[in-house]
Design a protein around this motif. Structure first.
Motif, mmCIF file in Angstrom:
data_model
loop_
_atom_site.group_PDB
_atom_site.id
_atom_site.type_symbol
_atom_site.label_atom_id
_atom_site.label_comp_id
_atom_site.label_asym_id
_atom_site.label_seq_id
_atom_site.Cartn_x
_atom_site.Cartn_y
_atom_site.Cartn_z
ATOM 1 N N TYR A 145 -7.942 -1.575 -2.539
ATOM 2 C CA TYR A 145 -6.677 -1.621 -1.795
ATOM 3 C C TYR A 145 -6.945 -2.109 -0.376
ATOM 4 C CZ TYR A 145 -1.746 -0.663 -1.137
ATOM 5 O OH TYR A 145 -0.402 -0.824 -0.942
ATOM 6 N N ALA A 146 -5.961 -2.824 0.162
ATOM 7 C CA ALA A 146 -6.102 -3.473 1.464
ATOM 8 C C ALA A 146 -6.335 -2.460 2.584
ATOM 9 C CB ALA A 146 -4.850 -4.295 1.769
ATOM 10 N N ALA A 151 -1.165 -6.159 5.081
ATOM 11 C CA ALA A 151 -1.637 -6.409 3.716
ATOM 12 C C ALA A 151 -1.367 -5.206 2.826
ATOM 13 C CB ALA A 151 -3.130 -6.741 3.728
ATOM 14 N N GLN A 155 0.866 -5.369 -0.522
ATOM 15 C CA GLN A 155 0.255 -4.984 -1.795
ATOM 16 C C GLN A 155 1.051 -3.876 -2.468
ATOM 17 O OE1 GLN A 155 -3.946 -4.140 -1.516
ATOM 18 N NE2 GLN A 155 -4.179 -3.817 -3.721
#
Length: 337
Positions: A145-146, A151, A155
Motif C-alpha cells: 500500500y502507498a 497516492a 489507491q
C-alpha cells in the motif's frame, strides 16, 4: 452451535481477559467506552461481523507498523502481524474467504512469512480465486500500500472498486490524527515510510462497508470511535511531542472496535469467539501456533517495539504471557467446542 446465552457469557469473559491493563496505557478506559457504544462484548461483536462475511467473500486486512523508519523502513514491530494472521486463518477456515493483506512494501516479506507460518500460503489474486473455488488450499494475498497521502487516497478508491470487499479488518495499524500526523505511543511523528491505509478505511466507511478494528493505545485505525476518551485517558492523547498541535489519537473510526492490552490478544480473543460460534476448535489461535508465530517474527526481524530489540516479547510483555492468553482464551470457549 452453543446457545446464545452461553456465547454471550463466553464473549464477556474474553473481553475481560484481554483488557486487563498490564501495560498501564489507559486501555481499560477505552474498553469501557467502546463497550458502552457497542452495547455488549467487543470480541463477540467482531466475531459476529466476521462470521457474517458471505461464504467465499473477500476481506481486506491490514497490519504492520514501520518502526524507527528514520533508521530504516525495513523494520517493523511484532504486535499486529501474528494477530492478523490468526484472523485471516479463521476467516479462510470458517468462510472460505479470500483474504487480502495490506502493508508497506518494505514489510511484505516479514508479514508474508508470518501468515505462512499460520498456515496460509501466499498467492496472487488469480490463484486465490482458484483456491476459493475448489477449496483445496488455505491462501493469503499480500499487496503493498502507498506511503504518501495522495497516492493512498487514490489507491483507496481503486482498490475498493476492484476488490469489492465484504469487510475490512485492521489490527495495530497507526492512523493519522486531525492534523494528518501519524504518532507513536510516545507522541513522536511516526509517519515516515508508513502506508496510508487509513484512507482506505475512511473510504470503506463512507461506502457502508463493514469495518472491524483492533487497537491497544489510541493511535490506531478505529480509535476515532472513542476519540474523546483517548484524549482524556491515554498518555499524549491530548498533546503529542512532535509539535503538530494535536494528540496521538487516530481520527479514523470503525463499526466494531476491539480494545486490548496488546492488539495481538484482541485478535486471539476474536478468533476464540469465532471458534465458539462455529463449534470448531480449528478456528482457535492456539498457544502452540502463537509460539511458532513468535519464533517466525523473530526470524524475520520484527521487533519488540517497547524495548527496541528483536526478541519474542511483544509490547514489552514476555513470551509466556502471550502463550498464556491463547491458552486462557481456548479454555474460556472450550464449553462451546
Amino acid at each position: 452451535m452453543a446457545n446464545q446465552d452461553l456465547i454471550t457469557r463466553l464473549d464477556n469473559r474474553l473481553d475481560q481477559l484481554v483488557n486487563i491493563d498490564m501495560g498501564e496505557r489507559g486501555v481499560e478506559h477505552l474498553f469501557e467506552a467502546a463497550r458502552a457504544l457497542q452495547g455488549g462484548s467487543l470480541a463477540g461483536a467482531a466475531a459476529d461481523a466476521l462470521m457474517a462475511v458471505p461464504e467465499g467473500g473477500t476481506v481486506i486486512l491490514t497490519t504492520g507498523s514501520v518502526s524507527r523508519a528514520w533508521i530504516t523502513p525495513d523494520l517493523g514491530e511484532n504486535d499486529g502481524p501474528s494477530g492478523a494472521a490468526a484472523i485471516a486463518r479463521a476467516l479462510v477456515l470458517a468462510r472460505n474467504a479470500t483474504c487480502v493483506m495490506l502493508c508497506e512494501e518494505t514489510l511484505l516479506p516479514a508479514i508474508r512469512n508470518t501468515c505462512q507460518a499460520a498456515g496460509l500460503f501466499p498467492v496472487s489474486l488469480e490463484q486465490a480465486a482458484i483456491a476459493r473455488a475448489d477449496k483445496s488450499l488455505a491462501t493469503i494475498v499480500m499487496l503493498p500500500y502507498a506511503t504518501e497521502d495522495a497516492a493512498g487516497q487514490a489507491q483507496a478508491v481503486q482498490m475498493l472498486d476492484d476488490l469489492q470487499p465484504d469487510l475490512l479488518f485492521s489490527t495495530e495499524r497507526v492512523g493519522r490524527n486531525e492534523y494528518g500526523v501519524y504518532h507513536s505511543m510516545k507522541g513522536i511523528d511516526y509517519g515516515m515510510g508508513r502506508a496510508r491505509v487509513d484512507f482506505l478505511f475512511d473510504e470503506a466507511l463512507a461506502r457502508g462497508i463493514p469495518v472491524v478494528a483492533v487497537g491497544d493505545g489510541g493511535n490506531e485505525i478505529g480509535m476515532g470511535k472513542v476519540a474523546d476518551h483517548v484524549t482524556a485517558h491515554v498518555p499524549y492523547g491530548d498533546s503529542c511531542q512532535c509539535g503538530c498541535g494535536g494528540g496521538i489519537g487516530a481520527v479514523t473510526g470503525c463499526d466494531v472496535l476491539v480494545t486490548a492490552a496488546c492488539s495481538n490478544w484482541g485478535c486471539t480473543a476474536i478468533a476464540a469467539a469465532m471458534a465458539a460460534r462455529a463449534g470448531s476448535a480449528r478456528l482457535l489461535h492456539t498457544p502452540e501456533r502463537e509460539a511458532l508465530l513468535l519464533d517466525t517474527m523473530v526470524a524475520n526481524g520484527l521487533i519488540n517495539s517497547t524495548h527496541g530489540i528483536v526478541d519474542d516479547s511483544v509490547d514489552g510483555f514476555p513470551r509466556q504471557s502471550h502463550l498464556a492468553v491463547a491458552e486462557l482464551c481456548r479454555t474460556i470457549v472450550s464449553r462451546a467446542l
